[in-house]
Motif scaffolding. Structure first.
Motif, PDB file in Angstrom:
ATOM      1  N   LEU A 441     -45.226  18.261  11.409  1.00  0.00           N
ATOM      2  CA  LEU A 441     -44.587  19.546  11.135  1.00  0.00           C
ATOM      3  C   LEU A 441     -45.532  20.482  10.390  1.00  0.00           C
ATOM      4  O   LEU A 441     -45.658  21.662  10.745  1.00  0.00           O
ATOM      5  N   GLY A 442     -46.191  19.964   9.345  1.00  0.00           N
ATOM      6  CA  GLY A 442     -47.121  20.800   8.595  1.00  0.00           C
ATOM      7  C   GLY A 442     -48.222  21.358   9.478  1.00  0.00           C
ATOM      8  O   GLY A 442     -48.588  22.534   9.380  1.00  0.00           O
ATOM      9  N   ASN A 443     -48.736  20.525  10.378  1.00  0.00           N
ATOM     10  CA  ASN A 443     -49.799  20.957  11.295  1.00  0.00           C
ATOM     11  C   ASN A 443     -49.291  22.020  12.255  1.00  0.00           C
ATOM     12  O   ASN A 443     -49.948  23.041  12.494  1.00  0.00           O
ATOM     13  N   ARG A 444     -48.108  21.790  12.833  1.00  0.00           N
ATOM     14  CA  ARG A 444     -47.589  22.720  13.845  1.00  0.00           C
ATOM     15  C   ARG A 444     -47.173  24.056  13.222  1.00  0.00           C
ATOM     16  O   ARG A 444     -47.384  25.120  13.817  1.00  0.00           O
ATOM     17  N   VAL A 445     -46.570  24.013  12.029  1.00  0.00           N
ATOM     18  CA  VAL A 445     -46.169  25.260  11.374  1.00  0.00           C
ATOM     19  C   VAL A 445     -47.391  26.118  11.074  1.00  0.00           C
ATOM     20  O   VAL A 445     -47.394  27.338  11.307  1.00  0.00           O
TER      21      VAL A 445
END
Length: 536
Positions: A441-445
């Protein structure tokens, strides 16, 4: 003395020995177990919406945010098989009361914490107590009710588990949003209910005293196995929680933690093969149902804990809802899980067949997660409600019935160990899955926000998102808010899309489980012949 005789609580003749608890007696005893289960599961989810407020007051950083959640899940996971093994050796009633006392003490201390270090330490103890309550609830039920009748009562467990798992963020949000309560009541709120559970259990829970429990002084507790399984799970969970944030996935820290975890797991297998009373008997996995249920449980856990964690973030960060409203908006999932669990339990009791519900449940879970994978910040709530209901129904048909299938397979003397083994794999899969999906999630956001900023010709805003930090939408510049919402909506949708294949793997696992109709024999009486046909 034979094993059947050892299981008899009294010696008033065969008619008395075969007596089963009435429906009213079971419900009275079950009320205490369900109250305890509710507060134990609630402890893992109630802090999710309250954490920003908690850490702001205690001056905690990003790593503390991760560890307040992970510490409880880690200790809960690692302690589950130990509680299960102890339940095969000593009084189940005493154990569940001890677990509740541990939960009360640790919750009170957590509410009094003055810094993040104290809070994380209390969360470890809270997880151990909660792990005992969660594991022992199903084990006590199995000791009271024969498998054929157990389905109707397992439905109550599923419904309560659903309310606590998905309703926890709602309760936590209400507490934080109520000025005269404050975040410390997220920990205090469960204490009076835990005390009530202890009192109710003392008055209503009367289980057979198995002779094996009287020989606890001669039994050798598998301390080595318990420490090794706790160490292996803890090391791997620490790695998957911190990898990609505190160090690279391909770093020496990864090699050391993964290698160390696998080494401890190997040592655990070697110790269990020689232990007189292994904490997780390897012979259990010769039962096809146990092995496949453990695999399916691990993948189902990803969907169960993942939806709870990321739906809360979705409604707060992609839809700008308050913590209270974020919880309210997950009601379709709560209702789907609770209703399907209760209805399936009654149907299983009526027919004695359970596999069809596992197959349907894992399939619906995969479909529901795939549909949630299409969610974006502007997706209509009507569609989201359908997606959440589908996911909830899938979880309701699956989670408790995996335990029921295993309990129907194993000898009564290993009932506690087998039940806690399935719970262990479900919690471990969920905890590790949420950690991995959180890193995704952190990467995609960060990726989607960078694209949105570039398209809007705006400079990159440090602290708006990414790096694992949760932004406060109300403090961001107005032009940036819709971009952050869009990034989180797209990113969380991607997380659900990646979770869907895990549910599909659970579906494939349950397809290969061989169904054995539920026995009418009480759990306290071991079968005369073990179901050899069930062995792989």
């Amino acid at each position: 003395m034979t094993s059947a005789a050892a299981a008899r609580p009294h010696s008033h003749g065969s008619a008395q020995d075969d007596r089963q608890m009435t429906h009213r007696e079971v419900l009275e005893a079950l009320s205490g177990l369900l109250i305890g289960l509710f507060v134990a599961v609630l402890s893992s989810t109630i802090v999710s919406n309250a954490l920003p407020t908690i850490l702001n007051e205690l001056h905690g950083g990003e790593s503390a945010y991760t560890w307040v959640i992970t510490a409880a899940l880690l200790s809960l996971t690692a302690s589950t098989p130990i509680w299960g093994k102890l339940s095969d050796l000593v009084s189940k009633k005493l154990l569940v009361q001890i677990a509740l006392v541990m939960y009360i003490v640790s919750s009170a201390l957590a509410g009094l914490s003055q810094n993040t270090g104290e809070l994380i330490g209390c969360r470890v103890l809270q997880g151990i107590g909660a792990g005992g309550v969660v594991a022992l609830g199903q084990i006590c039920l199995a000791a009271m009710v024969p498998p054929r009748e157990r389905g109707r009562y397992s439905g109550y467990f599923g419904a309560v588990f659903a309310l606590a798992t998905i309703g926890g963020p709602l309760i936590g949000g209400v507490i934080v949003d109520t000025s005269w309560l404050g975040w410390r009541w997220c920990f205090y709120v469960g204490i009076p209910f835990s005390v009530l559970a202890i009192v109710v259990l003392q008055r209503t829970l009367h289980l057979p005293v198995v002779e094996r429990a009287a020989k606890i002084d001669k039994a050798r507790i598998d301390v080595g196995g318990a420490l090794l399984v706790a160490g292996a799970v803890s090391l791997l969970m620490v790695w998957i929680t911190l990898a990609g944030k505190d160090y690279a996935w391909g770093s020496w820290q990864t090699a050391a933690m993964v290698g160390g975890g696998l080494l401890l797991a190997l040592l655990f297998v070697l110790v269990e093969r020689r232990a007189a009373e292994p904490v997780m008997p390897l012979g259990l996995f010769r039962f096809r149902t146990v092995s496949l249920s453990a695999v399916a449980g691990a993948f189902v856990g990803i969907g169960m804990y993942g939806t709870t964690t990321f739906l809360s973030q979705y409604f707060q960060l992609a839809r700008d809802r308050t913590p209270t409203m974020a919880g309210v908006m997950t009601l379709p999932m709560i209702l789907g899980l609770a209703v399907s669990s209760a209805v399936a339990g009654r149907l299983i009791t009526r027919s004695g067949k359970w596999k069809r519900y596992l197959v349907a449940g894992t399939f619906l879970l995969a479909v529901g997660l795939a549909l949630l994978g299409t969610a974006r910040a502007d997706t209509g709530y009507g569609l989201l409600s359908v997606y959440m209901a589908c996911t909830g129904i899938g979880l309701g048909l699956t989670s408790q019935n995996l335990v029921l299938a295993v309990q129907n397979t194993v000898p009564a003397k290993e009932l506690g160990t087998a039940s806690s083994t399935v719970t262990f794999f479900r919690t471990m899969g969920g905890a590790m899955g949420v950690s991995a999906l959180g890193a995704l999630l952190g990467n995609r956001v960060s990726h989607y926000l960078a694209l949105d900023l570039a398209a809007a010709h705006l400079p990159v805003q440090g602290g708006a998102a990414g790096g694992g930090e949760l932004p406060d939408l109300h403090t961001l510049p107005a032009p940036l808010v819709p971009l952050v919402e869009d990034a989180f909506g797209h990113g969380i949708g991607t997380v659900f899309l990646f979770a869907a294949p895990a549910a599909l793997l659970a579906f494939l696992a349950v397809l290969f489980i061989r169904e054995v109709p539920l026995r009418a024999r009480a759990a306290a009486e071991p079968p005369a012949v073990e179901p050899v046909a069930e062995r792989a």
